[in-house]
Scaffold this active site. Structure first.
Site, PDB file in Angstrom:
ATOM      1  N   ASP A 517     -43.933  10.939 -12.080  1.00 56.59           N
ATOM      2  CA  ASP A 517     -44.195   9.614 -12.609  1.00 56.59           C
ATOM      3  C   ASP A 517     -45.415   9.071 -11.872  1.00 56.59           C
ATOM      4  O   ASP A 517     -45.799   9.591 -10.821  1.00 56.59           O
ATOM      5  CB  ASP A 517     -42.969   8.729 -12.371  1.00 56.59           C
ATOM      6  N   ASP A 717     -38.755   7.646  -9.429  1.00 57.22           N
ATOM      7  CA  ASP A 717     -38.075   6.706  -8.542  1.00 57.22           C
ATOM      8  C   ASP A 717     -37.388   5.557  -9.261  1.00 57.22           C
ATOM      9  O   ASP A 717     -36.771   4.714  -8.628  1.00 57.22           O
ATOM     10  CB  ASP A 717     -39.067   6.123  -7.529  1.00 57.22           C
ATOM     11  N   ASP A 721     -36.425   6.913 -15.007  1.00 54.00           N
ATOM     12  CA  ASP A 721     -36.677   8.333 -14.735  1.00 54.00           C
ATOM     13  C   ASP A 721     -35.392   9.161 -14.723  1.00 54.00           C
ATOM     14  O   ASP A 721     -35.445  10.388 -14.724  1.00 54.00           O
ATOM     15  CB  ASP A 721     -37.383   8.500 -13.379  1.00 54.00           C
TER      16      ASP A 721
END
Length: 831
Positions: A517, A717, A721
């Site tokens: 990410d 995080d 996700d």
């Protein structure tokens, strides 16, 4: 939810103040409502109850003035019996039934509540398990019914050394006594071979002295081996102690028979009319196996060193402050809500928040971050970290097993006890190995007894059969995988890399694509507001005010930056209702009667926002500068925009380079816009990226990569996700992220740093390499040793036989060598 009978407010029974009356429990939003209800109920109660409630009412006023509030309260009529057993942390010594989870004063008599000595801080039951067979568990020490090894505590604690030292001390004592008695037996037996005629000097006493000295060695020092060997036949789990017990038992019993009843031994099996005895073989083998056990126990103790180091981070005592007085209490006496003093240079005892003072805290032992972190009033502190030069007061929030440190210890311990898929090879081999060895030993005995290449035939047959049993002990084979796993997982914990289980550790070795990410993973995750603009006739600060009001309820880092930016501008934020988070799109809510929508262009188009394209050019300009821009709409019309910038972490470029060096393809998936994502990807040299993706699209992209043949690790995080983390072959959660992300991942990086992924991949590769080395040593040792012990090289040279004592020494040190090889992981470089 329950309803307050006075004000009608809905309250949570788990947190509300309660009062029991006529067998029914009522819940209240405040002391005022509870007192009012109690007063009304007391109108029809006996006079004694009136006095009681009057006292409570008077004290409640004092209680409110001091700002204290008990979270749980029972006002059942006092009884003269002893205080009831309770799980509450604090109770009143004078008024049974008054209890609380936080310190305070009794609402009945006004006395300070005291720690509850009978609180069921129910001690966690100690469970013992086998390092080779973690499915074996029991609540007391003993040996494994499958492999015979000593069980050890499943959860390493501060007092774990006590049991381990008892076991080590017992084996050490047995070893030294066995050595002291076996040495003269060995000298007596070997003397005639080197020209010292002990048998002539001592006459008939020669064998009796050997019997007397070797008997305590075999029947006392070696007794645990016979117990475990016997149990292996009863349970059907043949193991290394099966072979030791059968081998040494056969040598000892044959020798005893030769001394006590020599007439039962056929003359053809005697040498010059005398029965050959092998007391020295039985005694020396027992002593050598005990030596191996002592060395193994010492080495195994080191494998849990990482957990001990983590446990040692927590101080043994805390300084609790009550009514302005400070007292030292044991750490397990600290409860949530306690006020604690942390002095300069001390370790912080539990998780909590600073209530007074400020300092800098060294969090390196948990995060790896070398620079101290400044802490002031309201900020979180973590148990086990080290305070700097300042002094502060803190309120305990998480204690005992709820602290971050305890969760880390549990995660490491569970991972160390898990089984890697590669261990199935060793398990399958071990299942057939011992029965096969017993068969080979019997075949060896039969061949030597029938072929009679040496006289006395029975003695030679017995010696070689025993040598086969001893050399083939599969201890090294069983230890090969679990020892490497234990050391590897512990080493990872020391580096801030927490592995959920051994299967993840093995799978991580094969990963060839890493999906990351952007926000919080590649970037610092602490963006700052850079622009806030409005269309004509609207105030920019007004747009920011509305946007920040809604973003107050969002957990995304970008939301926090907008709120912080508004506060820096001195803007007072109104409350929001009907808040809604739109995954991958934005947020919405109602502020002061106006509908507010914040999000990307797709969301505006989906919601049919009027004049949605008015700021597209300005947004494109900001995005090319690396900004993340978000549209703000009021009542269905575009009102303006807010933009933030999230700087790339200093460590990210080096981490990306190292991941490429490891042969990994790096792919970025982000919900950010195409231009911003392209700017970040180009700057970092990322192989591929996809922008403006929703959570379900991240999961689809991960699935697509797996279908293309990649072994995928996903790092993230946030809550959004979690689906992708679960879909990946290995999920990697950044430690600063959400609990949902951490639960969905197989690897957690205590510090949110991509270099942790580099360390985790290196750790996996080194650990699996170590396991394969151990398995090779164990297999090669047995493949080579068993034929030699059986005598296959005897036709080539009569000297190419393996004495059982040498076999015992080799067997013991083979186990130690496997453990020593595993311990090398403690010092291996992971960067």
């Amino acid at each position: 939810m329950a309803k307050d009978p006075i004000c009608g407010m809905d309250v949570d029974p788990n947190n509300a103040i309660s009062l029991e009356r006529d067998g029914e429990t009522f819940y209240f939003c405040s002391e005022h409502c509870r007192t009012k209800f109690a007063a009304k109920s007391a109108e029809n109660a006996p006079e004694a109850d009136d006095a009681e409630h009057s006292c409570c009412h008077a004290h409640d006023q004092q209680h409110a003035a001091h700002g204290d509030q008990l979270t749980q309260l029972s006002t059942a009529a006092p009884q003269k019996s002893s205080p009831p057993q309770s799980t509450a942390a604090y109770i009143c010594p004078m008024c049974p039934g008054v209890e609380s989870d936080k310190p305070g004063s009794c609402p009945k008599c006004g006395m300070s509540l005291e720690p509850n000595p009978t609180a069921a801080k129910a001690k966690k039951k100690t469970i013992y398990t086998c390092p080779m067979h973690p499915e074996v568990e029991q609540d007391h020490p003993g040996s494994c019914p499958k492999c015979g090894m000593d069980l050890e505590k499943k959860d390493v604690t501060a007092d774990s050394d006590e049991h381990e030292n008892d076991e080590l001390n017992d084996m050490t004592l047995r070893f030294w006594i066995a050595t002291a008695l076996a040495l003269p037996v060995f000298v007596l037996a070997m003397g005639p071979m080197v020209g010292v005629p002990f048998h002539q000097w001592l006459g008939s006493a020669y064998v009796w002295v050997q019997l007397a000295l070797s008997t305590p060695v075999v029947l006392w020092a070696g007794w645990p081996f016979f117990v475990r060997g016997g149990r292996s036949f009863l349970t059907g789990h043949l193991n290394m102690f099966t072979l030791i017990a059968v081998g040494t038992g056969a040598a000892y019993l044959y020798s005893v028979l030769g001394v006590l009843l020599p007439g039962m031994i056929p003359d053809t099996f005697k040498h010059e009319g005398q029965v050959e005895v092998y007391f020295e073989a039985a005694a020396v083998i027992i002593a050598l196996v005990l030596l191996g056990q002592v060395l193994e126990l010492r080495a195994r103790k080191k494998t849990s060193g990482a957990i001990r180091e983590l446990i040692a981070l927590a101080p043994p005592v805390a300084h609790r402050v009550t009514d302005g007085k400070e007292e030292d209490v044991d750490l397990d006496e600290v409860h949530a809500g306690d006020l604690l003093r942390v002095r300069p240079g001390e370790k912080i005892p539990v998780d909590g928040r600073v209530t007074e003072g400020e300092s800098s805290v060294d969090e390196s032992m948990l995060t790896g971050e070398p620079n101290p972190v400044k802490k002031s009033t309201g900020e979180e502190v973590i148990g086990g970290t080290v305070n700097g030069t300042g002094s502060f007061l803190m309120e305990a929030e998480k204690v005992g097993e709820e602290t971050v440190l305890s969760h880390i210890v549990d995660m490491v311990a569970n991972a160390q006890r898990s089984r890697a898929p590669i261990q199935r090879i060793a398990d399958q081999v071990a299942g057939y190995f011992v029965p096969a060895v017993l068969a080979i030993s019997l075949l060896t005995f039969a061949v030597w007894a029938i072929a009679r290449p040496e006289e006395p035939a029975l003695a030679w047959a017995l010696v070689n059969a025993v040598a086969v049993l001893i050399i083939a002990c599969p201890c090294a084979l069983g230890l090969a995988t679990p020892m490497s796993i234990m050391v590897g997982v512990g080493r990872g914990a020391a580096e801030g890399v927490l592995i959920k289980d051994a299967e993840v550790l093995e799978r991580l070795e094969s990963v060839n694509a890493i999906v990351v990410d952007k926000t919080g993973t590649l970037t610092a995750g602490k963006p700052k507001l850079t622009e806030f603009e409005a269309l004509e006739k609207l105030s920019p600060s007004g747009v920011l005010r509305m946007a920040a009001a809604v973003e107050q309820n969002s957990e995304h880092p970008l939301a926090r930056s907008i709120v912080d930016g508004a506060e820096e501008q001195g803007i007072d934020l109104p409350s929001v209702t009907k808040f809604d988070s739109i995954p991958g799109g934005g947020v919405s809510g109602e502020v002061e009667g106006r509908q507010v929508l914040i999000g990307n262009a797709s969301l505006l188009e989906e919601r049919k926002i009027e004049n949605a394209g008015a700021l597209n050019d300005r947004v494109a300009e900001l995005q090319t500068q690396g900004r993340t821009a978000m549209f703000v709409a009021l009542d269905g019309k575009l009102a303006g925009l807010v933009a933030v910038a999230d700087p790339i972490k200093d460590s990210t470029p080096e981490a990306i380079r190292q991941l490429h060096d490891l042969g990994l393809k790096v792919i970025m998936l982000t919900g950010d816009n195409q231009r911003t994502a392209a700017s970040v990807a180009k700057q970092l040299g990322i192989d591929d990226f996809t922008a403006e993706v929703r959570p379900e699209q991240k999961q689809q992209r991960v699935t697509q990569l797996k279908e293309e043949g990649y072994i995928v690790a996903m790092a993230g995080d946030g809550v959004n996700d979690a689906p992708a983390l679960a879909a990946a072959d290995v999920g990697v959660a950044m430690g600063a992220g959400s609990d949902v992300a951490i639960e969905s991942a197989g690897v957690t990086l205590v510090k949110g740093d991509l270099r942790g992924i580099v360390r985790s991949v290196q750790l996996s590769r080194r650990t699996m390499q170590n396991i394969r080395q151990n398995l090779f040593f164990a297999f090669a040792y047995n493949v080579i040793g068993i034929p030699i012990a059986a005598g296959v090289l005897y036709p080539i040279s009569h000297h190419l036989l393996l004495n059982p004592m040498i076999a015992a020494a080799a067997m013991s040190f083979s186990s130690v060598s496997v453990i020593a090889n595993s311990l090398r992981l403690r010092s291996v470089k992971l960067d």
